[in-house]
Design a protein around this motif. Sequence first.
Motif, PDB file in Angstrom:
ATOM      1  N   LEU A 134       0.840  -1.209   0.000  1.00 48.56           N
ATOM      2  CA  LEU A 134       0.000   0.000   0.000  1.00 48.56           C
ATOM      3  C   LEU A 134       0.868   1.250   0.000  1.00 48.56           C
ATOM      4  N   LEU A 135       1.958   1.204   0.770  1.00 48.08           N
ATOM      5  CA  LEU A 135       2.865   2.350   0.788  1.00 48.08           C
ATOM      6  C   LEU A 135       3.507   2.554  -0.583  1.00 48.08           C
ATOM      7  N   HIS A 136       3.848   1.469  -1.270  1.00 51.72           N
ATOM      8  CA  HIS A 136       4.389   1.579  -2.637  1.00 51.72           C
ATOM      9  C   HIS A 136       3.377   2.226  -3.579  1.00 51.72           C
ATOM     10  N   GLN A 137       2.129   1.777  -3.488  1.00 54.16           N
ATOM     11  CA  GLN A 137       1.083   2.380  -4.323  1.00 54.16           C
ATOM     12  C   GLN A 137       0.973   3.872  -4.058  1.00 54.16           C
ATOM     13  N   LEU A 138       0.988   4.226  -2.784  1.00 56.73           N
ATOM     14  CA  LEU A 138       0.878   5.637  -2.404  1.00 56.73           C
ATOM     15  C   LEU A 138       2.087   6.420  -2.916  1.00 56.73           C
ATOM     16  N   PHE A 139       3.265   5.862  -2.774  1.00 56.99           N
ATOM     17  CA  PHE A 139       4.494   6.503  -3.260  1.00 56.99           C
ATOM     18  C   PHE A 139       4.379   6.778  -4.761  1.00 56.99           C
ATOM     19  N   ASP A 140       3.988   5.741  -5.500  1.00 62.65           N
ATOM     20  CA  ASP A 140       3.890   5.881  -6.964  1.00 62.65           C
ATOM     21  C   ASP A 140       2.867   6.943  -7.351  1.00 62.65           C
ATOM     22  N   LEU A 141       1.752   6.999  -6.644  1.00 65.36           N
ATOM     23  CA  LEU A 141       0.726   7.999  -6.963  1.00 65.36           C
ATOM     24  C   LEU A 141       1.207   9.410  -6.625  1.00 65.36           C
ATOM     25  N   ILE A 142       1.840   9.564  -5.474  1.00 68.41           N
ATOM     26  CA  ILE A 142       2.338  10.891  -5.076  1.00 68.41           C
ATOM     27  C   ILE A 142       3.347  11.403  -6.093  1.00 68.41           C
ATOM     28  N   GLU A 143       4.175  10.510  -6.630  1.00 72.08           N
ATOM     29  CA  GLU A 143       5.163  10.926  -7.629  1.00 72.08           C
ATOM     30  C   GLU A 143       4.515  11.550  -8.861  1.00 72.08           C
ATOM     31  N   THR A 144       3.276  11.197  -9.173  1.00 74.22           N
ATOM     32  CA  THR A 144       2.626  11.727 -10.378  1.00 74.22           C
ATOM     33  C   THR A 144       2.004  13.105 -10.141  1.00 74.22           C
ATOM     34  N   LEU A 145       1.907  13.524  -8.880  1.00 78.62           N
ATOM     35  CA  LEU A 145       1.248  14.786  -8.552  1.00 78.62           C
ATOM     36  C   LEU A 145       2.235  15.941  -8.576  1.00 78.62           C
ATOM     37  N   THR A 146       1.709  17.131  -8.768  1.00 79.48           N
ATOM     38  CA  THR A 146       2.539  18.323  -8.596  1.00 79.48           C
ATOM     39  C   THR A 146       2.539  18.684  -7.112  1.00 79.48           C
ATOM     40  N   ASP A 147       3.462  19.552  -6.734  1.00 79.34           N
ATOM     41  CA  ASP A 147       3.506  20.011  -5.347  1.00 79.34           C
ATOM     42  C   ASP A 147       2.200  20.704  -4.970  1.00 79.34           C
ATOM     43  N   ASP A 148       1.649  21.497  -5.903  1.00 77.18           N
ATOM     44  CA  ASP A 148       0.386  22.199  -5.641  1.00 77.18           C
ATOM     45  C   ASP A 148      -0.760  21.211  -5.457  1.00 77.18           C
ATOM     46  N   GLU A 149      -0.854  20.221  -6.308  1.00 71.82           N
ATOM     47  CA  GLU A 149      -1.928  19.229  -6.180  1.00 71.82           C
ATOM     48  C   GLU A 149      -1.832  18.488  -4.854  1.00 71.82           C
ATOM     49  N   TYR A 150      -0.617  18.187  -4.422  1.00 65.34           N
ATOM     50  CA  TYR A 150      -0.415  17.442  -3.180  1.00 65.34           C
ATOM     51  C   TYR A 150      -0.875  18.242  -1.960  1.00 65.34           C
ATOM     52  N   ALA A 151      -0.609  19.535  -1.950  1.00 63.74           N
ATOM     53  CA  ALA A 151      -0.888  20.359  -0.772  1.00 63.74           C
ATOM     54  C   ALA A 151      -2.196  21.142  -0.864  1.00 63.74           C
ATOM     55  N   ARG A 152      -2.842  21.156  -2.018  1.00 57.25           N
ATOM     56  CA  ARG A 152      -4.056  21.957  -2.206  1.00 57.25           C
ATOM     57  C   ARG A 152      -5.195  21.503  -1.289  1.00 57.25           C
ATOM     58  N   LYS A 153      -5.898  22.489  -0.736  1.00 60.72           N
ATOM     59  CA  LYS A 153      -7.123  22.191  -0.007  1.00 60.72           C
ATOM     60  C   LYS A 153      -8.038  23.404  -0.067  1.00 60.72           C
ATOM     61  N   PRO A 154      -9.288  23.137  -0.245  1.00 59.49           N
ATOM     62  CA  PRO A 154      -9.932  21.840  -0.400  1.00 59.49           C
ATOM     63  C   PRO A 154      -9.689  21.276  -1.809  1.00 59.49           C
ATOM     64  N   VAL A 155     -10.017  20.001  -1.950  1.00 61.88           N
ATOM     65  CA  VAL A 155     -10.025  19.345  -3.264  1.00 61.88           C
ATOM     66  C   VAL A 155     -11.462  18.888  -3.484  1.00 61.88           C
ATOM     67  N   GLY A 156     -12.164  19.591  -4.363  1.00 64.60           N
ATOM     68  CA  GLY A 156     -13.584  19.301  -4.552  1.00 64.60           C
ATOM     69  C   GLY A 156     -14.329  19.545  -3.254  1.00 64.60           C
ATOM     70  N   VAL A 157     -15.114  18.572  -2.843  1.00 63.56           N
ATOM     71  CA  VAL A 157     -15.876  18.715  -1.602  1.00 63.56           C
ATOM     72  C   VAL A 157     -15.088  18.238  -0.380  1.00 63.56           C
ATOM     73  N   VAL A 158     -13.897  17.694  -0.587  1.00 65.85           N
ATOM     74  CA  VAL A 158     -13.070  17.221   0.528  1.00 65.85           C
ATOM     75  C   VAL A 158     -12.278  18.412   1.069  1.00 65.85           C
ATOM     76  N   GLU A 159     -12.467  18.725   2.335  1.00 65.13           N
ATOM     77  CA  GLU A 159     -11.870  19.920   2.921  1.00 65.13           C
ATOM     78  C   GLU A 159     -10.366  19.829   3.123  1.00 65.13           C
ATOM     79  N   SER A 160      -9.857  18.624   3.274  1.00 70.92           N
ATOM     80  CA  SER A 160      -8.434  18.465   3.553  1.00 70.92           C
ATOM     81  C   SER A 160      -7.648  18.289   2.264  1.00 70.92           C
ATOM     82  N   SER A 161      -6.326  18.249   2.403  1.00 73.22           N
ATOM     83  CA  SER A 161      -5.445  18.039   1.249  1.00 73.22           C
ATOM     84  C   SER A 161      -5.112  16.554   1.096  1.00 73.22           C
ATOM     85  N   ILE A 162      -4.618  16.204  -0.062  1.00 74.07           N
ATOM     86  CA  ILE A 162      -4.098  14.845  -0.261  1.00 74.07           C
ATOM     87  C   ILE A 162      -2.971  14.613   0.741  1.00 74.07           C
ATOM     88  N   GLY A 163      -2.127  15.609   0.911  1.00 71.25           N
ATOM     89  CA  GLY A 163      -1.027  15.504   1.872  1.00 71.25           C
ATOM     90  C   GLY A 163      -1.511  15.249   3.292  1.00 71.25           C
TER      91      GLY A 163
END
Length: 173
Positions: free
Chosen positions: A19-48
């Motif tokens: 699961l950690l590998h999957q998460l690592f691989d997905l995070i690598e595809t994101l930009t720094d802004d996408e990783y830290a952005r909040k809210p994302v849609g209706v989700v108030e928190s960030s991916i980070g």
Amino acid sequence: MLETTCTCEPMAVRPLIGLLHQLFDLIETLTDDEYARKPVGVVESSIGGHVRHNLDHIEALLNGLPSGQLCYDHRDRGTNVERDRLAALGAILRLEGALLAFPWSEVPAVVVLDALVAPDLPPVQATTSAERELAFVVSHTIHHNALVRVMVKWLGRTVPADFGYAPSTIARR
């Protein structure tokens, strides 16, 4: 990947590392802004925020098991892992290594879990085991990965087919 010499590694350790590998691989595809952005849609928190939350639980597990006293409620919030994609990637690699090198044979057979069940009540104590808590952390990680899945898709990004799904769901397909 690191190798382990312990033959008593609980069965859930490798799936958690997966699961950690999957998460690592997905995070690598994101930009720094996408990783830290909040809210994302209706989700108030960030991916980070979800990544940090996942990693905090693994850290709490590894810190508590040697003494047989476990508590997931005392966590740091707003850390670098939550805001900095590269810090998260480094933390994931560190925890993968820690899971593999952990002295599983030295964990007490009975572990005491302290858990807040309501904000206005004292924590309850429950007896549990390392295997039970590993299964909880796997399930908890999948739950938050499912939220990350929704957020990444909302950002218009592609998510691997099995990311954020429970093993029982994947096995039933």
